[in-house]
Design an enzyme around this catalytic site. Structure first.
Site, PDB file in Angstrom:
ATOM      1  N   ASP A  14       0.840  -1.191   0.000  1.00  0.00           N
ATOM      2  CA  ASP A  14       0.000   0.000   0.000  1.00  0.00           C
ATOM      3  C   ASP A  14       0.878   1.246   0.000  1.00  0.00           C
ATOM      4  O   ASP A  14       2.107   1.157  -0.111  1.00  0.00           O
ATOM      5  CB  ASP A  14      -0.973  -0.021   1.186  1.00  0.00           C
ATOM      6  CG  ASP A  14      -0.281  -0.071   2.531  1.00  0.00           C
ATOM      7  OD1 ASP A  14       0.919   0.289   2.622  1.00  0.00           O
ATOM      8  OD2 ASP A  14      -0.939  -0.467   3.512  1.00  0.00           O
ATOM      9  N   ARG A  15       0.284   2.398   0.155  1.00  0.00           N
ATOM     10  CA  ARG A  15       1.012   3.666   0.104  1.00  0.00           C
ATOM     11  C   ARG A  15       2.046   3.791   1.233  1.00  0.00           C
ATOM     12  O   ARG A  15       3.005   4.537   1.124  1.00  0.00           O
ATOM     13  CB  ARG A  15       0.003   4.805   0.166  1.00  0.00           C
ATOM     14  CG  ARG A  15       0.555   6.112  -0.200  1.00  0.00           C
ATOM     15  CD  ARG A  15      -0.531   7.108  -0.408  1.00  0.00           C
ATOM     16  NE  ARG A  15       0.068   8.397  -0.708  1.00  0.00           N
ATOM     17  CZ  ARG A  15      -0.613   9.489  -0.891  1.00  0.00           C
ATOM     18  NH1 ARG A  15      -1.921   9.459  -0.801  1.00  0.00           N
ATOM     19  NH2 ARG A  15       0.000  10.608  -1.154  1.00  0.00           N
TER      20      ARG A  15
END
Length: 134
Positions: free
Chosen positions: A17-18
């Protein structure tokens, strides 16, 4: 002792994810990889099961997240058969980085025919004379 199998998985960039952590949904994908390779280690593929007219469907799935995995981590997934009933197979999972437990999970697969009716597990999933799964 339940039948188990281990696979190595390298966390790919696209699976993060980010924040650079393995996205939570991918743990479940890894569990599916573990089930598939456990079955394959016993000389059977999901394709074999499906070609025999049976489908294995998820009826229960869970994961407890303990520690995050990150991009490029090399993980070990142990998949174990915990229990086999007339129509179901229950698996347990442990995902580790070295000796550190990152996640543990479980799943229950039920056997159905192509019309969706529950079916007894076919012989190729019931195991040998000792009743060993797979």
């Amino acid at each position: 002792m339940p039948e188990s199998h281990e696979i190595e998985i390298r966390v790919r960039y696209a699976e993060t994810d980010r924040m650079g952590l393995l996205h939570h949904a991918n743990y479940l994908v890894y569990f599916e990889m573990g089930r598939t390779e456990l079955l394959r280690s016993r000389g059977v593929s999901y394709r074999d099961v499906e070609d025999s007219g049976f489908l294995l469907v998820l009826v229960d799935l869970g994961c407890k997240y303990k520690r995050p995995a990150r991009y490029d981590d090399l993980l070990i997934l142990r998949t174990s058969v915990e229990r086999v009933t007339h129509v179901k197979i229950i698996h347990r999972y442990e995902l580790r980085r070295d000796s550190e437990l990152l996640a543990e999970g479980h799943s229950t697969l039920a056997c159905i025919d192509r019309s969706g009716r529950p079916q007894p597990l076919p012989a190729l999933l019931r195991g040998g004379e000792q009743g060993d799964p797979y």
